[in-house]
Design a protein around this motif. Sequence first.
Motif, PDB file in Angstrom:
ATOM      1  N   SER A 128       1.548   3.856   6.311  1.00 57.05           N
ATOM      2  CA  SER A 128       1.656   2.453   5.905  1.00 57.05           C
ATOM      3  C   SER A 128       3.064   1.919   6.118  1.00 57.05           C
ATOM      4  O   SER A 128       3.248   0.758   6.503  1.00 57.05           O
TER       5      SER A 128
ATOM      6  N   VAL B 192       1.383   9.153  -5.919  1.00 61.96           N
ATOM      7  CA  VAL B 192       1.759  10.549  -5.655  1.00 61.96           C
ATOM      8  C   VAL B 192       2.698  11.054  -6.741  1.00 61.96           C
ATOM      9  O   VAL B 192       2.521  12.161  -7.279  1.00 61.96           O
TER      10      VAL B 192
ATOM     11  N   ALA C  26      -0.492   9.222   4.011  1.00 59.50           N
ATOM     12  CA  ALA C  26      -0.975   7.863   4.267  1.00 59.50           C
ATOM     13  C   ALA C  26       0.103   6.828   3.955  1.00 59.50           C
ATOM     14  O   ALA C  26       0.187   5.790   4.624  1.00 59.50           O
ATOM     15  N   SER C  27       0.946   7.099   2.960  1.00 56.05           N
ATOM     16  CA  SER C  27       2.029   6.175   2.626  1.00 56.05           C
ATOM     17  C   SER C  27       3.037   6.083   3.764  1.00 56.05           C
ATOM     18  O   SER C  27       3.559   5.000   4.064  1.00 56.05           O
TER      19      SER C  27
ATOM     20  N   GLY D 239       0.908   3.916  -2.984  1.00 57.01           N
ATOM     21  CA  GLY D 239       0.619   5.308  -2.651  1.00 57.01           C
ATOM     22  C   GLY D 239       1.713   6.246  -3.141  1.00 57.01           C
ATOM     23  O   GLY D 239       1.424   7.305  -3.706  1.00 57.01           O
TER      24      GLY D 239
ATOM     25  N   ASN E 212      -8.080  12.643   2.777  1.00 54.66           N
ATOM     26  CA  ASN E 212      -7.360  11.721   3.665  1.00 54.66           C
ATOM     27  C   ASN E 212      -7.180  12.329   5.064  1.00 54.66           C
ATOM     28  O   ASN E 212      -6.133  12.187   5.694  1.00 54.66           O
TER      29      ASN E 212
ATOM     30  N   LEU F  67      -2.269  11.279   0.180  1.00 52.31           N
ATOM     31  CA  LEU F  67      -1.715   9.970  -0.147  1.00 52.31           C
ATOM     32  C   LEU F  67      -0.278   9.833   0.341  1.00 52.31           C
ATOM     33  O   LEU F  67       0.138   8.765   0.800  1.00 52.31           O
TER      34      LEU F  67
ATOM     35  N   GLU G 115       0.830  -1.204   0.000  1.00 48.31           N
ATOM     36  CA  GLU G 115       0.000   0.000   0.000  1.00 48.31           C
ATOM     37  C   GLU G 115       0.866   1.256   0.000  1.00 48.31           C
ATOM     38  O   GLU G 115       0.553   2.244  -0.681  1.00 48.31           O
TER      39      GLU G 115
ATOM     40  N   ALA H 185      -4.663   3.321  -4.758  1.00 44.45           N
ATOM     41  CA  ALA H 185      -4.258   4.028  -3.546  1.00 44.45           C
ATOM     42  C   ALA H 185      -5.467   4.566  -2.788  1.00 44.45           C
ATOM     43  O   ALA H 185      -5.544   4.474  -1.563  1.00 44.45           O
TER      44      ALA H 185
ATOM     45  N   GLN I   5      -7.628   1.745  -1.209  1.00 47.08           N
ATOM     46  CA  GLN I   5      -7.000   1.207  -0.007  1.00 47.08           C
ATOM     47  C   GLN I   5      -7.261   2.100   1.199  1.00 47.08           C
ATOM     48  O   GLN I   5      -7.399   1.610   2.321  1.00 47.08           O
ATOM     49  N   GLN I   6      -7.339   3.416   0.972  1.00 49.23           N
ATOM     50  CA  GLN I   6      -7.580   4.348   2.065  1.00 49.23           C
ATOM     51  C   GLN I   6      -9.073   4.511   2.368  1.00 49.23           C
ATOM     52  O   GLN I   6      -9.440   4.908   3.469  1.00 49.23           O
TER      53      GLN I   6
END
Length: 290
Positions: free
Chosen positions: A211, A80, A207-208, A76, A247, A204, A72, A149, A152-153
């Motif tokens: 992850s 991006v 969030a990456s 992500g 996000n 993103l 993920e 991406a 997944q979020q």
Amino acid sequence: MLAPFLIMLREGIEAALLTSIIAGYLKQTGRGAWLPAVWVGVLLAVALSLFAGTLLQMMAAEFPQKAQELFEAIVGLVAVTVLVSMVFWMRKAARSIQTDLRGAIDAALKEPAGEPGTTAPVSAAWPLIGMTFFAVGREGLESVFFLLAIFQQSPGPLAPIGALLGLVVAVGLGVALYRGGIRLDLRRFFRWTGVFILIVAAGLASASLRSLHEAGLWNHLQARAYDLSDTLPVSSVLGTVLSGVFNYQDAPAIGEAIVYGLFLLTTLIVFLKPPRPAPLRRAAPDSLKG
């Protein structure tokens, strides 16, 4: 739902714009017989995008938990990178894209634009198919990474529905553009959707990083930057909307907040900066003329 809708709307309009320029120019110059080659390129690009998306989804399902988190994070970060490159590429290429495509068509068919009566060899269909395939395929593969991406979020049916609606609207606008039924201010459209996409990309990127932490690869700056879980929790209606679009997290780590803020500030400053005017050419002195 809004984020995948707008991303697919923009991606779809970009693909439709490129296709309509190619198809419209062929029709205007008496080369309508070559239109099937354009549609073959479009269909091949769509098939490639669907295959790539299915393959990536199947690969992710086979990974153990920590490997899924790493996957993920990678998806992500790729999304991006592609989002940012797409936004800045379109900002730069929008001025000359029509001229460039027309020149490429003339070169592919080996026929001057002003002489539509001559017949190009059948082998010229392959460059035309390839031109359309790469133009649409680029947008399709970009969309695959964006949607993976975002899905997944934002699990649930709303994100896929939003993406599908965006694609349907984009196809409708593309048909209208091709037939000349509507006129869009593309410069303004790409500018403001570009700002929105950079905001999505910032989310993103943040969030990456989260992850990567869950995968055990990043354990720095994990103290809470702030905590709005009592004021605006993600589980609330507004929190859910903000989470799906931007996000939003009600209690992000310091590292996530820094990545979000620095990424967004830097990209927006560069993106919104007015382009430099083209330098004026100096006239040659009289002594050098003649």
